[in-house]
Design an enzyme around this catalytic site. Structure first.
Site, short mmCIF file in Angstrom:
data_model
loop_
_atom_site.label_atom_id
_atom_site.label_comp_id
_atom_site.label_asym_id
_atom_site.label_seq_id
_atom_site.Cartn_x
_atom_site.Cartn_y
_atom_site.Cartn_z
N LYS A 48 0.79 -1.01 0.17
CA LYS A 48 0.05 0.19 -0.08
C LYS A 48 0.87 1.48 0.09
CE LYS A 48 -3.72 -2.58 2.04
NZ LYS A 48 -4.72 -2.74 3.37
N GLN A 92 -4.55 -1.49 9.49
CA GLN A 92 -4.38 -2.84 8.84
C GLN A 92 -5.07 -3.83 9.95
OE1 GLN A 92 -3.79 -3.43 5.78
NE2 GLN A 92 -3.94 -5.55 5.75
N ASP A 115 -11.10 3.04 3.98
CA ASP A 115 -11.26 1.47 4.36
C ASP A 115 -13.03 1.39 4.08
OD1 ASP A 115 -9.58 -0.38 3.88
OD2 ASP A 115 -8.95 -0.14 6.09
N1 GUN Z 1 -7.13 -6.68 6.08
C1 GUN Z 1 -7.39 -7.40 4.85
N2 GUN Z 1 -8.05 -6.69 4.11
C2 GUN Z 1 -7.99 -5.27 4.69
C3 GUN Z 1 -8.57 -4.05 3.89
O1 GUN Z 1 -8.93 -3.98 2.89
N3 GUN Z 1 -8.20 -3.10 4.90
C4 GUN Z 1 -7.63 -3.31 6.20
N4 GUN Z 1 -7.59 -1.92 6.95
N5 GUN Z 1 -7.22 -4.33 6.63
C5 GUN Z 1 -7.31 -5.32 5.90
#
Ligand code: GUN
Length: 278
Positions: A48, A92, A115
């Protein structure tokens, strides 16, 4: 059979974002918080952060120790809520067990919730008045639009009911006027349900669980799974068998994963513009 090139769709989206960012007077900013050092989460967070740099965003990768307290983590989020350089905040998931994930998500300003997990944004999606939409389901909708699938009246089966993928995915498909069945790990006769499906989205986290014989000829198969198996990554679908019956299918890796990240950038650019307008 056509293999969906998610990497290419994501690259096109990122190129479009980079072009738009180049014309802005300030860089859109994303903060990504990683608690602890789970290897898979560390890779996702690094990807990311790298994607932000690729399109010219400002990004902050914030690593916190696994033993951080709830109050320390909330304080960090509140600091970022008030930081003018930051348009989007992502924590995350999953978080270590001692932390209250729901309270963490609810502390992120809904205006920086790229998100789309905050109850305000999930509520808007449920009402078919979407604002920030969770990245993986939104990325899947972009894939389906790109390959030209008209979802109106289609039978869609979502396998998995998580807050991150399955639930918002089902609502996205419903908002597109599909007929949606949501299955979970306890569903009986999953094969029979899948055999009715024009579109299948699987996010259950079990390597190669979905068999080729469970899939209707000509179906679209979207595999959100990412499971380590024999030193490689495999999806939740038995790809080699499924590709023989599906009309369209996403590979793992190179299918949904790159789209999740490109969509996060798309949401962050949206957050930037909305904050600028105010
Ligand atoms: N863990 C797995 N997929 C995601 C996501 O799209 N966002 C976040 N914050 N954590 C994740």
């Amino acid at each position: 059979m056509n293999i969906i090139n998610g990497k290419k769709i994501a690259q096109d989206l990122k190129a479009d974002i980079a072009n738009r960012v180049a014309k802005l007077d300030r860089k859109p900013g994303l903060a990504v918080i990683l608690v602890g050092d789970d290897p898979a989460s560390s890779v996702y967070v690094r990807n990311k952060d790298n994607a932000c740099k690729e399109v010219g965003f400002y990004s902050e990768k914030i690593n916190k120790p696994a033993n951080i307290t709830q109050n320390e983590l909330l304080a960090e989020i509140k600091r970022l809520n008030n930081d003018d350089k930051i348009d989007g905040i992502l924590v995350q998931l999953p978080l270590p067990k001692h932390l209250d994930t729901n309270q963490v998500i609810e502390t992120i300003s809904p205006k920086k919730d790229v998100d789309g997990f905050h109850s305000e944004n999930i509520g808007k999606l449920m009402q078919n008045k979407p604002h920030f939409r969770p990245c993986t389901p939104k990325g899947v909708m972009t894939i389906l639009a790109t390959i030209g699938i008209n979802l109106v009246g289609k039978n869609c089966v979502v396998v998995g009911a998580s807050n991150i993928v399955g639930r918002p995915m089902a609502i996205e498909l419903l908002n597109a006027q599909a007929t949606v069945t949501i299955c979970n790990s306890k569903t009986q006769n999953l094969a029979t349900k899948l055999q009715q499906a024009d579109v299948i989205v699987v996010a259950i986290g079990v390597a190669k669980m979905i068999q080729g014989t469970w899939i209707k000829k000509g179906a679209v198969v979207i595999d959100v799974g990412m499971n380590p198996l024999d030193n490689a990554l495999v999806g939740d679908v038995d790809f080699d068998a499924a590709k023989k019956v599906a009309k369209w299918i996403t590979p793992v890796p190179g299918g949904v994963g790159p789209m999740t990240i490109a969509t996060l950038l798309e949401n962050t650019l949206m957050a930037y513009h909305l904050r600028k307008e105010k």
